[in-house]
Scaffold this motif. Structure first.
Motif, PDB file in Angstrom:
ATOM      1  N   ILE A 178      38.491  10.711  29.353  1.00 50.22           N
ATOM      2  CA  ILE A 178      37.619  10.904  30.521  1.00 50.22           C
ATOM      3  C   ILE A 178      36.531  11.934  30.210  1.00 50.22           C
ATOM      4  O   ILE A 178      35.344  11.741  30.541  1.00 50.22           O
ATOM      5  N   ILE A 179      36.918  13.045  29.564  1.00 50.11           N
ATOM      6  CA  ILE A 179      35.939  14.098  29.263  1.00 50.11           C
ATOM      7  C   ILE A 179      34.882  13.594  28.289  1.00 50.11           C
ATOM      8  O   ILE A 179      33.675  13.822  28.469  1.00 50.11           O
ATOM      9  N   LEU A 184      29.307  11.780  27.345  1.00 43.96           N
ATOM     10  CA  LEU A 184      28.363  10.765  26.877  1.00 43.96           C
ATOM     11  C   LEU A 184      27.433  10.322  28.013  1.00 43.96           C
ATOM     12  O   LEU A 184      26.236  10.103  27.805  1.00 43.96           O
ATOM     13  N   ALA A 185      27.986  10.183  29.234  1.00 48.14           N
ATOM     14  CA  ALA A 185      27.163   9.806  30.392  1.00 48.14           C
ATOM     15  C   ALA A 185      26.139  10.888  30.706  1.00 48.14           C
ATOM     16  O   ALA A 185      24.983  10.593  31.045  1.00 48.14           O
ATOM     17  N   GLY A 200      22.181  10.614  30.748  1.00 45.16           N
ATOM     18  CA  GLY A 200      21.388  11.020  31.911  1.00 45.16           C
ATOM     19  C   GLY A 200      20.268  11.962  31.539  1.00 45.16           C
ATOM     20  O   GLY A 200      19.142  11.857  32.049  1.00 45.16           O
ATOM     21  N   VAL A 201      20.545  12.902  30.606  1.00 43.23           N
ATOM     22  CA  VAL A 201      19.501  13.827  30.149  1.00 43.23           C
ATOM     23  C   VAL A 201      18.388  13.051  29.451  1.00 43.23           C
ATOM     24  O   VAL A 201      17.194  13.310  29.646  1.00 43.23           O
ATOM     25  N   GLY A 202      18.781  12.075  28.637  1.00 41.23           N
ATOM     26  CA  GLY A 202      17.776  11.269  27.945  1.00 41.23           C
ATOM     27  C   GLY A 202      16.906  10.490  28.912  1.00 41.23           C
ATOM     28  O   GLY A 202      15.675  10.428  28.752  1.00 41.23           O
ATOM     29  N   CYS A 203      17.533   9.916  29.926  1.00 43.58           N
ATOM     30  CA  CYS A 203      16.749   9.162  30.928  1.00 43.58           C
ATOM     31  C   CYS A 203      15.846  10.085  31.731  1.00 43.58           C
ATOM     32  O   CYS A 203      14.721   9.720  32.081  1.00 43.58           O
ATOM     33  N   SER A 204      16.332  11.309  32.041  1.00 43.81           N
ATOM     34  CA  SER A 204      15.523  12.241  32.838  1.00 43.81           C
ATOM     35  C   SER A 204      14.268  12.681  32.093  1.00 43.81           C
ATOM     36  O   SER A 204      13.239  12.977  32.704  1.00 43.81           O
ATOM     37  N   PHE A 248      24.675  10.487  36.715  1.00 45.44           N
ATOM     38  CA  PHE A 248      25.250   9.938  35.481  1.00 45.44           C
ATOM     39  C   PHE A 248      26.624  10.547  35.212  1.00 45.44           C
ATOM     40  O   PHE A 248      27.545   9.858  34.754  1.00 45.44           O
ATOM     41  N   ALA A 249      26.774  11.853  35.487  1.00 43.72           N
ATOM     42  CA  ALA A 249      28.066  12.501  35.283  1.00 43.72           C
ATOM     43  C   ALA A 249      29.125  11.910  36.204  1.00 43.72           C
ATOM     44  O   ALA A 249      30.261  11.633  35.784  1.00 43.72           O
ATOM     45  N   LEU A 250      28.780  11.732  37.474  1.00 43.13           N
ATOM     46  CA  LEU A 250      29.726  11.124  38.413  1.00 43.13           C
ATOM     47  C   LEU A 250      30.088   9.712  37.989  1.00 43.13           C
ATOM     48  O   LEU A 250      31.254   9.293  38.083  1.00 43.13           O
TER      49      LEU A 250
END
Length: 377
Positions: free
Chosen positions: A45-46, A51-52, A56-60, A347-349
């Motif tokens: 899970i971690i 990775l998510a 998300g950082v890349g998309c932002s 993305f984290a959620l």
């Protein structure tokens, strides 16, 4: 004897095995079982969540930066209306109601500011939009989508009437804004659009007043021409009467005014001969010399003066400023709060929920597979 099942064994509850497999009881998972699985598979899970987050950082980082310039406007003060005072006074003198008030000017400005058609007409002619189209080099459909995107989210207005009760001001104001990809463009676009809308409001008022003036001109000109025709008819009748009176005076031998030699006569109410033939002839010559019957008609002269003043009005030279700045458009110093943090959190959620769901489903599938193996019981 090995196949004998003792009663004590039947009464013992099933417990999770050392491998973390849960018993299949009505295919349901309770909270404790859920937490147990999550803790046992926490590494999966971690890692998935991290990775998510990275994704998300890349998309932002791909999000377009946004800069917003604001301006606050209120109803125009007498200073802004000073350029209109002369024209409005002339209109009032001539009986024309312009119905121009500070509040009406501000309302007209905001009505046009919020017009989607005007926003689009302004946008497509800006250098900023032209550069965006060149960079995209897209089809007409993509250009239309770009216009919709900009119009739907980059131009905004806020009225004091939308404030909360505790934020209400004692005066009416509007806050307008324009968003662009850089600070300078945001300010220039807002200034340009405000100027564009101001010109539209000015043109509308010019057309409105010119329309009223044209109607009044038409009415005044029509009334003048009618009165002039009546005066000309009356003049012709007067000339004819003078001719008849002159003929009667000559027939009666009255060369001089009847009161000049001490005698008096009862004058004809239709054809006055008391002036005598000489007086009637001179009067007839004077009347015939009149080229413009309005010269001796004060009503016609007044109407002509009124029409001349209407024609002298220069409505199109009247400058109109329909608002007063409380805060002029400025170049923003800080970039808008982007949605980057929110995007990373989402993305984290998604990573947490997705990995947790995968772990639970995977565990359940393995449990069923083990129960179906021969000798699993």
């Amino acid at each position: 004897m090995s196949n004998i099942i003792y009663k004590s064994d039947m009464l013992q509850p099933h417990t999770p095995s050392l491998t973390g497999h849960l018993p299949d009881k009505d295919d349901d998972l309770d909270l404790i079982s859920f937490l147990t699985i999550i803790l046992q598979r926490k590494t999966t899970i971690i890692v998935t969540t991290l990775l998510a987050v990275v994704l998300g950082v890349g998309c932002s980082l791909l999000l377009t930066p946004r800069w917003t310039s604001h301006a606050i406007i209120v109803a125009p003060s007498p200073k802004e209306l000073r350029s209109m005072d002369k024209t409005i006074t002339q209109l009032a003198v001539l009986g024309i109601s312009a119905d121009i008030t500070p509040d009406s000017l501000l309302s007209d400005f905001m009505r046009n500011f919020d017009s989607r058609d005007l926003r689009e007409k302004y946008l497509v002619n800006t250098h900023y939009f032209t550069q965006l189209v060149k960079e995209q080099q897209g089809s007409p459909q993509e250009t239309s989508r770009l216009i919709d995107t900009i119009l739907d989210g980059n131009i905004a207005s806020h009225s004091s009437g939308q404030d909360k009760a505790e934020d209400k001001k004692e005066y009416r104001y509007y806050k307008v804004s324009y968003t662009a990809e850089n600070a300078t463009a945001a300010r220039d676009l807002l200034e340009g659009y405000i100027s564009y809308v101001t010109q539209v409001v000015e043109d509308e008022l010019h057309q409105k007043i010119n329309y009223q003036v044209d109607l009044l001109k038409g009415k005044a000109q029509g009334e003048y021409e009618l009165e002039l025709a009546r005066a000309e008819n009356a003049h012709q009748v007067k000339l004819q009467r003078l001719n008849y009176a002159l003929s009667i005076a000559n027939s009666a031998g009255l060369k001089h005014p009847s009161w000049s030699n001490g005698s008096s006569i009862k004058d004809d109410p239709d054809y006055s001969v008391t002036l005598g033939a000489n007086g009637l002839l001179r009067k007839l010559e004077i009347e015939r010399s009149l080229q413009d019957v309005a010269q001796l008609n004060p009503d016609l002269l007044n109407r002509r003066l009124y029409i001349g003043q209407l024609n002298a009005l220069k409505i199109n030279e009247m400058e109109i400023l329909p608002f007063k700045y409380m805060r002029q458009p400025y170049e923003p110093l800080k970039q808008d709060k982007s949605q980057r943090k929110l995007l990373i959190i989402l993305f984290a959620l998604a990573g947490i929920l997705g990995s947790s769901g995968y772990v639970l489903i995977n565990t359940k599938i393995r449990q069923r597979a083990e129960l179906q193996l021969p000798g699993a019981g």
